[in-house]
Design an enzyme around this catalytic site. Structure first.
Site, mmCIF file in Angstrom:
data_model
loop_
_atom_site.group_PDB
_atom_site.id
_atom_site.type_symbol
_atom_site.label_atom_id
_atom_site.label_comp_id
_atom_site.label_asym_id
_atom_site.label_seq_id
_atom_site.Cartn_x
_atom_site.Cartn_y
_atom_site.Cartn_z
ATOM 1 C CE1 TYR A 680 -19.229 52.866 -46.776
ATOM 2 C CE2 TYR A 680 -18.501 52.045 -48.917
ATOM 3 C CZ TYR A 680 -19.173 52.989 -48.160
ATOM 4 O OH TYR A 680 -19.786 54.052 -48.768
ATOM 5 C CD GLN A 688 -25.324 56.057 -38.819
ATOM 6 O OE1 GLN A 688 -25.935 55.314 -38.051
ATOM 7 N NE2 GLN A 688 -25.915 56.655 -39.830
ATOM 8 C CG LEU A 689 -22.514 52.957 -44.446
ATOM 9 C CD1 LEU A 689 -22.053 51.503 -44.537
ATOM 10 C CD2 LEU A 689 -23.496 53.290 -45.569
ATOM 11 C CG HIS A 690 -17.625 54.172 -40.384
ATOM 12 N ND1 HIS A 690 -18.437 53.377 -39.597
ATOM 13 C CD2 HIS A 690 -16.367 53.661 -40.228
ATOM 14 C CE1 HIS A 690 -17.722 52.454 -38.983
ATOM 15 N NE2 HIS A 690 -16.456 52.592 -39.358
ATOM 16 C CG LEU A 691 -15.831 55.762 -47.868
ATOM 17 C CD1 LEU A 691 -15.726 54.367 -48.451
ATOM 18 C CD2 LEU A 691 -16.273 56.767 -48.930
#
Length: 793
Positions: A680, A688-691
């Site tokens: 991350y 928006q949380l994104h990997l």
């Protein structure tokens, strides 16, 4: 123009100043005008079209007793640029006080106008649109040459902004809620409109309808859009049908006009060649549109690997056509030209046939018979960028195109190439800016050469693939993709290039103003951001619009707004571990991942979405920074970034990690030479949380600068396994917003050697065989083909 406004013998009101300028109107008129039918005029036009001049002329010249107020976004914030929300509030206050309003902002898109129309309807005012439809070249010239502009939009940067905004223009319609629309096509029309509103009394109204619009006049387009329409490859004459020049021979295409210096008034040739235009049926359209150096957006390239390297022509032609078709879908202002010396060239014939079967626009992708080093002088075809079928050593010699280009460009190309790269790997390319001293630059106008290396099928040459066309086709496809993407980066750089500002645009201390510096920095990433935003255009409910923060660009006030009239909000992030509360503002372009995660069903037809579940979406990164680069995006609302993650989110993070590992293994099955990291960004640029699942080759034209590189190779990139472990132990994770990390020197992620620029760095990592740092080899931080097992951390 319409002139039915009723007169009035009432004495004119006291002069009223623009709200945006910070001066209020005389309170003594409030009682007289309250309750009367007010008018809100929404001005529509790009910078330089004369909106502020129009508004000032109406405010200061009213002779019929109507009290006008100018609401200007450039000055709404106490004399400085403000927001759309501030404009809406100022307009609302003025209408409630019985005053009429002139909304002085660009309002080129329907979405930007919608809230003002709604406001006028709510307060029972007549809402008019006055569209200033002056030719784009006039707007650009005015914007470039003006001094002391309220919003500081002037000089060279103004041309870029005007062009970008015109591409998004939507003509005002009565169906939007306007009671009257006036179109002003020249300064004479504008004067009539000013006189009309100056003579509008407090009790007068104007007839409804659309006035002044030319019946067959096309919507004004920006320079880049016009390039596609006025391409000299298609000519419609008065005596015959369209002629599609799918294969051009020398001297068939006339020279195209060159671009002049923007600072000198953007006096580039804004019309297509006069000799052709005299016979075109759409002559009026061409005269009113913009034209600017199509050569800078044209790539001429030879067939790769089909001569000395003996790649099968039929397979090669399939790859050329497929790769070109995919590339052209992403850009509408670019031309590709496949060049060969021989009129009997089989590769040209095959490509032309297959391109026609795929219905590829023959104006944007065509073949050309001639010498690639004499395209302009012998064939009249201007191409600022040419591709070269190079050898791996990037040296002259070997015959064919490589020898011809090095010979035509002189020793300056050798020196310039050496500064950019020392060697080339099959399937890759490198951009070399051609010095102005080069004969090829001076004679043909070539500014860049892109060296590209394809696969070798010739047993008499080194590294022969021995008829392994599975591998060879993959490498050739990568070579063309790299060539085209590098060309796109040149065009984007050309579009975003800023001319140095004159002394008049510097502050009293002699330094460039913060606004200028900020705009230059932001423009470098504008094309990439906007393309991401357009592909996944936010589909917002009223609630989400209320939640989204409005962001104001300093000079271009329509550029990054949402349409909500609700108060601006920011998401506050409580970082307990650091005992601080920070605030993150997300621009409209940065909402794209959030909208996709919340509404994946609206994008089910997109090729970019690889997988969807109840908890996450797997998406190809639209601007990958390596051969393989995908995102696993959380679907839980409220998880904007790592700073929002708590212990209760661990199950979701583990499942996102497992999904990332699964996709990494799929890619490793396709190419065992790749290595992957999962992680991350400490402070992401998109909500928006994104990997990230990213291969460590970093072989991509989209990786362009220090920020790109350091965001994946420094402590700014948090490995997924470390994030999960830290949250298990502490309940949250540490995030750092220190941008100094992103500005660090460029160092190889393997051997840590330092490099002066991105081309040199890419050239090095393509051949660097040093082992990865030891910490990456622990805890499965690095996924290799030799460790293909699922990580169940």
């Amino acid at each position: 123009m319409d002139s039915d406004a009723g007169g009035s013998s009432s004495a004119p009101p006291p002069p009223s100043a623009a709200i945006g300028a910070g001066a209020g109107a005389g309170a003594e008129t409030k009682g007289d005008e309250r309750g009367r039918k007010q008018v809100m005029v929404v001005l529509v036009g790009p910078p330089g079209s004369g909106k502020s001049t129009f508004a000032d002329a109406v405010v200061g010249g009213s002779t019929a007793g109507r009290h006008w107020v100018r609401v200007c976004q450039d000055t709404i914030g106490n004399g400085k640029a403000g927001t759309k929300i501030q404009c809406l509030k100022a307009a609302s206050d003025a209408l409630k006080e019985g005053k009429s309003v002139l909304v002085d902002r660009c309002n080129l898109e329907r979405e930007q106008r919608a809230d003002f129309v709604k406001l006028g309807g709510t307060l029972r005012a007549d809402v008019h649109a006055v569209s200033l439809d002056l030719p784009a070249k006039v707007c650009i010239s005015r914007a470039v040459s003006r001094k002391g502009h309220e919003g500081n939009l002037q000089g060279g940067k103004a041309a870029l902004v005007v062009n970008r905004m015109l591409q998004k223009k939507e003509t005002p319609l009565l169906t939007e809620g306007f009671s009257r629309i006036m179109c002003c096509n020249d300064d004479g029309d504008i004067k009539k409109a000013v006189d009309l509103y100056n003579g509008l009394g407090p009790s007068d109204s104007l007839p409804s309808g659309v006035f002044g619009q030319k019946s067959k006049r096309p919507v004004q387009v920006g320079i880049m859009k016009f390039l596609k329409k006025t391409d000299a490859s298609v000519v419609e004459t008065s005596s015959g049908p369209k002629q599609a020049l799918t294969e051009i021979k020398p001297a068939q295409q006339n020279p195209l006009p060159k671009q002049e210096n923007v600072e000198a008034g953007f006096a580039c040739s804004m019309e297509v060649e006069k000799g052709l235009n005299d016979k075109m049926e759409n002559e009026e359209h061409a005269k009113g549109s913009d034209y600017c150096d199509v050569g800078s957006r044209t790539l001429a390239f030879p067939s790769i690997s089909t001569a000395d390297f003996q790649f099968d022509l039929d397979r090669a032609s399939d790859i050329i056509v497929d790769t070109a078709a995919n590339f052209l879908q992403k850009f509408d202002n670019i031309r590709l030209v496949l060049v060969d010396l021989s009129e009997k060239s089989r590769i040209l014939s095959l490509v032309k046939q297959k391109a026609a079967k795929k219905s590829i626009d023959s104006n944007r992708f065509f073949t050309y018979v001639g010498d690639i080093t004499q395209l302009h002088t012998k064939g009249g075809l201007q191409c600022s960028v040419i591709g070269n079928a190079a050898n791996w050593r990037l040296k002259p010699g070997g015959g064919g195109v490589n020898t011809a280009i090095y010979s035509a460009a002189g020793e300056s190309l050798q020196h310039a190439t050496k500064k950019c790269a020392d060697a080339l790997r099959p399937g890759t390319s490198v951009v070399v800016p051609l010095p102005s001293t080069s004969p090829l630059h001076q004679r043909e106008g070539v500014t860049h050469v892109i060296h590209v290396l394809g696969p070798n099928m010739n047993p008499m040459r080194p590294d022969c693939l021995k008829n392994d066309y599975t591998r060879g086709s993959k490498i050739l496809r990568e070579a063309y993709t790299s060539l085209f993407e590098n060309f796109a980066s040149i065009v984007q750089s050309y579009m975003g290039k800023q001319n140095n500002e004159s002394g008049a645009e510097k502050s009293a201390s002699g330094r460039i103003s913060p606004n200028d510096t900020k705009m230059k920095r932001e423009d470098n990433h504008e094309s990439e951001r906007m393309k991401k935003h357009k592909l996944f255009q936010p589909i917002m409910t009223a609630k989400r619009q209320h939640e989204c923060t409005k962001v104001n660009a300093p000079n271009c006030h329509d550029n990054a707004m949402t349409s909500s009239a609700a108060p601006s909000q920011t998401r506050q992030v409580d970082n307990k571990r650091n005992d601080v509360v920070t605030s993150k503002t997300w621009g409209s372009w940065a909402q794209s991942l959030y909208e996709l995660a919340m509404n994946p069903e609206k994008y089910k037809n997109s090729d970019s979405i690889l997988e969807t579940s109840d908890e996450y979406v797997v998406l190809k990164d639209l601007y990958p920074k390596a051969k393989r680069h995908v995102l696993v995006i959380a679907r839980m609302d409220g998880l904007d970034s790592l700073a929002d993650v708590k212990k209760e989110h661990l199950p979701l993070l583990r499942r996102m990690h497992s999904a990332g590992v699964k996709w990494a293994h799929k890619f490793l099955e396709e190419d065992a030479a790749l290595e992957f990291r999962l992680g991350y960004h400490s402070v992401p640029s998109m909500r928006q949380l994104h990997l990230h699942i990213i291969s460590q080759d970093f072989n991509s034209a989209s990786l362009k600068n220090k920020k790109h590189w350091n965001s994946f190779t420094t402590s700014f990139f948090r490995d997924s396994v470390d994030v999960i472990e830290e949250i298990e132990q502490n309940g949250s994770t540490t995030t750092s917003s220190d941008e100094k990390v992103l500005a660090m020197e460029l160092r190889c992620h393997r051997c840590r050697s330092a490099h002066p620029n991105i081309p040199k760095l890419k050239s090095h990592i393509a051949i660097c065989k040093s082992p990865f740092p030891s910490h990456l080899l622990q805890k499965n931080r690095l996924l290799l083909s030799s460790t293909m097992h699922m990580d169940r951390t």
